[in-house]
Design a protein around this motif. Structure first.
Motif, PDB file in Angstrom:
ATOM      1  N   GLY A  39       0.787  -1.229   0.000  1.00 20.13           N
ATOM      2  CA  GLY A  39       0.000   0.000   0.000  1.00 20.13           C
ATOM      3  C   GLY A  39       0.817   1.276   0.000  1.00 20.13           C
ATOM      4  N   GLY A  41       2.367   2.604  -2.389  1.00 17.80           N
ATOM      5  CA  GLY A  41       2.168   3.367  -3.634  1.00 17.80           C
ATOM      6  C   GLY A  41       3.103   2.959  -4.760  1.00 17.80           C
ATOM      7  N   LYS A  42       3.746   1.796  -4.623  1.00 18.76           N
ATOM      8  CA  LYS A  42       4.735   1.374  -5.611  1.00 18.76           C
ATOM      9  C   LYS A  42       4.086   1.020  -6.951  1.00 18.76           C
ATOM     10  CE  LYS A  42       6.032  -2.066  -3.005  1.00 18.76           C
ATOM     11  NZ  LYS A  42       4.947  -1.974  -2.009  1.00 18.76           N
ATOM     12  N   THR A  43       3.027   0.191  -6.883  1.00 15.35           N
ATOM     13  CA  THR A  43       2.354  -0.221  -8.118  1.00 15.35           C
ATOM     14  C   THR A  43       1.722   0.992  -8.797  1.00 15.35           C
ATOM     15  OG1 THR A  43       1.925  -2.412  -7.247  1.00 15.35           O
ATOM     16  CG2 THR A  43       0.502  -1.695  -9.039  1.00 15.35           C
ATOM     17  N   THR A  44       1.141   1.862  -7.995  1.00 11.98           N
ATOM     18  CA  THR A  44       0.544   3.079  -8.549  1.00 11.98           C
ATOM     19  C   THR A  44       1.604   3.888  -9.291  1.00 11.98           C
ATOM     20  OG1 THR A  44      -1.102   3.150  -6.798  1.00 11.98           O
ATOM     21  CG2 THR A  44      -0.650   5.222  -7.939  1.00 11.98           C
TER      22      THR A  44
HETATM   23  P1  ATP Z   1       1.338  -3.603  -2.815  1.00 10.68           P
HETATM   24  O1  ATP Z   1       2.728  -4.022  -2.585  1.00 10.68           O
HETATM   25  O2  ATP Z   1       0.385  -4.086  -1.758  1.00 10.68           O
HETATM   26  O3  ATP Z   1       0.845  -3.798  -4.212  1.00 10.68           O
HETATM   27  P2  ATP Z   1       1.821  -0.825  -3.428  1.00 10.68           P
HETATM   28  O4  ATP Z   1       2.934  -0.150  -2.740  1.00 10.68           O
HETATM   29  O5  ATP Z   1       2.046  -1.293  -4.799  1.00 10.68           O
HETATM   30  O6  ATP Z   1       1.326  -2.016  -2.536  1.00 10.68           O
HETATM   31  P3  ATP Z   1      -0.465   0.572  -4.452  1.00 10.68           P
HETATM   32  O7  ATP Z   1      -1.076  -0.623  -5.047  1.00 10.68           O
HETATM   33  O8  ATP Z   1       0.182   1.548  -5.352  1.00 10.68           O
HETATM   34  O9  ATP Z   1       0.582   0.162  -3.340  1.00 10.68           O
HETATM   35  O10 ATP Z   1      -1.557   1.321  -3.571  1.00 10.68           O
HETATM   36  C1  ATP Z   1      -1.321   2.592  -2.961  1.00 10.68           C
HETATM   37  C2  ATP Z   1      -2.622   3.058  -2.306  1.00 10.68           C
HETATM   38  O11 ATP Z   1      -3.599   3.398  -3.297  1.00 10.68           O
HETATM   39  C3  ATP Z   1      -3.282   2.019  -1.424  1.00 10.68           C
HETATM   40  O12 ATP Z   1      -3.810   2.669  -0.299  1.00 10.68           O
HETATM   41  C4  ATP Z   1      -4.381   1.445  -2.290  1.00 10.68           C
HETATM   42  O13 ATP Z   1      -5.471   0.997  -1.512  1.00 10.68           O
HETATM   43  C5  ATP Z   1      -4.776   2.629  -3.126  1.00 10.68           C
HETATM   44  N1  ATP Z   1      -5.259   2.222  -4.452  1.00 10.68           N
HETATM   45  C6  ATP Z   1      -4.590   1.497  -5.378  1.00 10.68           C
HETATM   46  N2  ATP Z   1      -5.321   1.322  -6.498  1.00 10.68           N
HETATM   47  C7  ATP Z   1      -6.502   1.958  -6.281  1.00 10.68           C
HETATM   48  C8  ATP Z   1      -7.698   2.142  -7.043  1.00 10.68           C
HETATM   49  N3  ATP Z   1      -7.797   1.666  -8.302  1.00 10.68           N
HETATM   50  N4  ATP Z   1      -8.700   2.835  -6.488  1.00 10.68           N
HETATM   51  C9  ATP Z   1      -8.584   3.355  -5.231  1.00 10.68           C
HETATM   52  N5  ATP Z   1      -7.498   3.211  -4.471  1.00 10.68           N
HETATM   53  C10 ATP Z   1      -6.462   2.528  -4.968  1.00 10.68           C
END
Ligand code: ATP
Length: 236
Positions: A39, A41-44
């Motif tokens: 969570g 924000g890496k994937t985002t």
């Molecule tokens: P992970 O390792 O669990 O994949 P991450 O670091 O990649 O985590 P993200 O997937 O980028 O994290 O998510 C960052 C934040 O944005 C999280 O709080 C997630 O719930 C939120 N988020 C991600 N995608 C969406 C979406 N499509 N709509 C609303 N919120 C989102």
């Protein structure tokens, strides 16, 4: 020279700020890792780099151009390829057909066949299974297909989202070896990984992301030695 230059990047989903003004850059030929908790924000961040998610602010320059000037379907042609979390192989296509999909925009047929042979050289397992449907492969084999398919697009910058996710330790080792082999071929890479130790060990530099911000960055070696990184991400 920076192949990718991100400044003050901000991304929001509705009212939730997932990325809160991050800076990062990747130099030509580098292998860089982005680590952080679930969570963070890496994937985002990765999705925003390839136009799958719209940014709310900041700039992203790839190869000297604002990525906003590149149409989403054109990223691959510009050498920017992503291997998504969960791999995204086409389950009803064979291994070989999946690899061909990576070259969809190319018409240099002989070179494509050469590149497929190169991928089979990197992943002999895929050569044995070239006629098998990708959906019936093991997780590790599907990861190989996804990476091979991305290679077929001849990427300049390859974004890998959690390539070791859900794989047995021995396969994880193999995937990391392959990432190093791909890097040795001159492909610049940004790697997002939960497996922070292995990822930093093969990278030149790293960034740590926490709650939408970059909280640490530097040489991978220094991050591996950093007390906070060791406690939070290396399970020590
Ligand atoms: P992970 O390792 O669990 O994949 P991450 O670091 O990649 O985590 P993200 O997937 O980028 O994290 O998510 C960052 C934040 O944005 C999280 O709080 C997630 O719930 C939120 N988020 C991600 N995608 C969406 C979406 N499509 N709509 C609303 N919120 C989102």
């Amino acid at each position: 020279m920076s192949l990718l230059e991100v400044k003050n990047l901000q991304v929001a989903y509705g009212g939730i700020q997932a990325v809160k003004g991050i800076d990062l850059h990747i130099n030509q030929g580098e292998l860089v890792t982005l680590i952080g908790a679930n969570g963070a924000g890496k994937t985002t961040t990765l999705k925003t780099l390839v136009g799958m998610v719209k940014r709310a602010g900041g700039s992203i320059e790839y190869d000297g151009k604002d990525v906003a000037s590149i149409a989403p379907y054109d990223f691959v042609r510009h050498g920017l390829a992503m291997v998504p979390e969960g791999r995204g192989v086409f389950p009803k296509l064979t291994v070989e057909e999946n690899l061909h999909m990576g070259a969809f925009y190319r018409n240099d047929k002989a070179e494509i066949l050469n590149d497929i042979e190169r991928v089979y050289g990197l992943f002999p397992r895929l050569k044995e299974r070239q006629k098998q449907l990708a959906g019936t492969l093991s997780g590790g084999e599907q990861q190989m297909v996804a990476m091979g398919r991305a290679m077929l697009s001849r990427p300049k910058l390859l974004l890998l989202d959690e390539p070791s996710m859900g794989l047995a330790p021995i396969i994880v080792q193999k995937i990391f070896e392959i990432i190093q082999m791909v890097a040795a071929e001159g492909v610049t890479m940004l790697l997002v990984e939960q497996n922070a130790k292995l990822a930093l060990e093969i990278s030149q530099r790293g960034y740590v992301m926490e709650s939408g911000k970059i909280t640490m960055s530097g040489n991978a070696r220094d991050l591996l030695d950093d007390e906070r990184v060791r406690n939070a991400y290396l399970g020590e």
